[in-house]
Enzyme design. Structure first.
Site, PDB file in Angstrom:
ATOM      1  N   GLU A   9       6.623  -4.985  -0.888  1.00  0.00           N
ATOM      2  CA  GLU A   9       5.269  -4.744  -1.399  1.00  0.00           C
ATOM      3  C   GLU A   9       5.245  -3.713  -2.525  1.00  0.00           C
ATOM      4  O   GLU A   9       4.180  -3.217  -2.894  1.00  0.00           O
ATOM      5  CB  GLU A   9       4.365  -4.297  -0.253  1.00  0.00           C
ATOM      6  CG  GLU A   9       4.239  -5.315   0.866  1.00  0.00           C
ATOM      7  CD  GLU A   9       3.289  -6.457   0.538  1.00  0.00           C
ATOM      8  OE1 GLU A   9       2.153  -6.186   0.131  1.00  0.00           O
ATOM      9  OE2 GLU A   9       3.702  -7.628   0.688  1.00  0.00           O
ATOM     10  N   HIS A  24      -0.485  -0.687   3.840  1.00  0.00           N
ATOM     11  CA  HIS A  24       0.559  -0.093   3.006  1.00  0.00           C
ATOM     12  C   HIS A  24       0.612   1.406   3.285  1.00  0.00           C
ATOM     13  O   HIS A  24      -0.401   2.017   3.652  1.00  0.00           O
ATOM     14  CB  HIS A  24       0.272  -0.289   1.512  1.00  0.00           C
ATOM     15  CG  HIS A  24       0.391  -1.697   1.047  1.00  0.00           C
ATOM     16  ND1 HIS A  24      -0.465  -2.255   0.119  1.00  0.00           N
ATOM     17  CD2 HIS A  24       1.274  -2.672   1.366  1.00  0.00           C
ATOM     18  CE1 HIS A  24      -0.119  -3.516  -0.106  1.00  0.00           C
ATOM     19  NE2 HIS A  24       0.925  -3.795   0.641  1.00  0.00           N
ATOM     20  N   CYS A  27      -4.108   2.434  -5.547  1.00  0.00           N
ATOM     21  CA  CYS A  27      -3.711   1.019  -5.624  1.00  0.00           C
ATOM     22  C   CYS A  27      -3.742   0.522  -7.063  1.00  0.00           C
ATOM     23  O   CYS A  27      -2.979  -0.367  -7.433  1.00  0.00           O
ATOM     24  CB  CYS A  27      -4.653   0.161  -4.789  1.00  0.00           C
ATOM     25  SG  CYS A  27      -4.393   0.243  -3.010  1.00  0.00           S
TER      26      CYS A  27
END
Length: 455
Positions: free
Chosen positions: A180, A259, A378
């Site tokens: 990721e 995450h 993000c």
């Protein structure tokens, strides 16, 4: 590297532009905000302008800021690969009728969250003194699995100079190597120009004997594997002395922390984290302290101060932590942090008043992104660059007042103010998006990077 070279090293935040098809489809399992807002009407224009305004304000404050373009959406090629045929309009109409979940996936604007674009090792830490890039395979969700090929072309178009930059292949898109990107990777150091230690956080282990004490989440899937993190570290030539591999707390994943950057953020020597960030908190901190050349400054927020619900809803730990020349740090938080009393009180009474370098908190409105589960952290991919490396960048991607003006005008020309899930089948939306992206590549001077431009 000389002292002069070290002093010129800067962290550049490359933010992703919110794409023209930004919508709320609730695609991300384990992302509470995304699931809760699925089906709502989005405002792509507002989302893009909010992102640009955040970039501009940070640039004005003296932070180096870059821009990354969105993906080509809708990805009609992906629908054709899955058996839909006919004209573009016919493909969209058939997908809307027969597999609306696939249509929503190929229209996702999730590439705005460039923390997932890949993992970056700066030249200071690499054995060949080049910056190393590995696009994330994002194989854990179909809508993000569609991104890596274009991401790789974009990164190669911008970081093109082989004297300064090295690009690696995407890891195999299998569950064993689920990757990721930088959302699960943090580089910790003294100054940006000093050698760093790379903290890789994973959710599960795919092969071999599970490490002592490890366990997996029960409610939501763990997206990052230990094997993927280790493979990226090998690609980049990082040694055992430069790396720390730590398991994310499975209870945090089950609470919606999909995450690590939703529960911890680090920059320079500072690691701001929630008590529930790591399964082995003390072991992680001890290993970082042992391997870092400069003293680690951990800033721990206990569960009693901020609950897991408040942490996920506010995205306090998905804030940007920015280094200032005087050694202090600025924390850029989403507006949602003000809406949670416990979170805002913790920021004022614990972070700002605490014995740590965080001296300023800046609030930014990124609601269009937040409703899909992406906060300030993000939205950016951090790349540490020397002055020579910044000069070697291709294209017009470092933000200036002129570029901000041009990008704002571009958004105003091309973006809709309203987009509901049912609108995704509109063939006119696809045409509008391609026209916007074609103009954007010319504006950014990065050349052809999209499938429709490559033939």
């Amino acid at each position: 590297m000389s002292a002069a070279d070290l002093s010129s090293v800067r962290e550049v935040n490359f933010d992703g532009l919110v794409g023209p098809t930004h919508n709320y489809s609730g695609l991300a399992v384990g992302n509470v905000a995304s699931m809760n807002h699925g089906g709502l009407v989005s405002n792509p224009k507002e989302g893009a302008l909010q992102g640009l305004l955040k970039m501009k304000s940070l640039m004005d404050a003296g932070y180096a800021q870059g821009v990354l373009p969105p993906q080509q959406r809708p990805d009609i090629g992906a629908l054709r690969d899955l058996g839909f045929s006919g004209s573009n309009g016919e493909v969209l109409a058939r997908a809307s009728k027969e597999a609306p979940q696939l249509l929503r996936a190929v229209c996702s604007a999730s590439s705005m969250w460039t923390a997932n674009a890949g993992t970056i090792t700066p030249s200071i830490d690499a054995p060949d003194s080049r910056g190393h890039f590995t696009p994330a395979n994002l194989q854990s969700s179909f809508h993000r699995y569609l991104e890596p090929q274009t991401t790789g072309r974009v990164l190669k178009a911008i970081f093109r100079d082989e004297q300064h930059f090295c690009h690696h292949p995407v890891l195999p898109a299998t569950p064993a190597f689920s990757d990721e990107g930088a959302a699960n990777h943090t580089r910790l150091c003294g100054e940006h120009g000093e050698p760093g230690v790379h903290l890789f956080v994973y959710g599960r282990q795919a092969f071999g004997d599970v490490r002592s004490g490890e366990r997996e989440p029960k409610r939501y899937p763990a997206r990052q594997t230990l094997e993927a993190s280790q493979a990226v570290a090998r690609q980049h030539g990082l040694t055992e002395a430069q790396t720390v591999f730590s398991q994310q707390h499975p209870d945090a994943i089950d609470a919606g922390v999909f995450h690590n950057d939703v529960i911890a953020v680090g920059n320079g020597p500072v690691l701001l984290y929630h008590e529930m960030a790591f399964l082995d908190e003390e072991g992680t901190l001890d290993e970082l302290r042992t391997k870092m050349a400069s003293p680690l400054i951990p800033v721990r927020v206990p569960l009693e101060a901020v609950s897991m619900e408040d942490a996920v809803a506010s995205y306090l730990f998905n804030s940007q932590l920015l280094s200032n020349p005087d050694g202090t740090m600025t924390l850029v938080v989403p507006g949602e942090c003000q809406e949670r009393e416990a979170v805002w009180r913790t920021i004022q009474d614990y972070l700002l008043a605490g014995n740590n370098p965080i001296s300023e908190v800046v609030v930014k409105d990124v609601k269009q992104s937040m409703r899909n589960g992406g906060g300030p952290a993000c939205l950016r991919l951090r790349v540490v660059l020397t002055e020579a490396e910044r000069a070697a960048l291709s294209g017009r991607v470092l933000l200036t007042n002129a570029l901000y003006t041009d990008l704002t005008a571009w958004v105003e020309r091309h973006y809709r103010v309203r987009l509901a899930p049912d609108d995704l089948a509109d063939p006119q939306l696809a045409e509008e998006s391609l026209a916007a992206l074609d103009e954007l590549t010319q504006l950014l001077k990065i050349g052809p990077v999209y499938p429709f431009q490559l033939g």
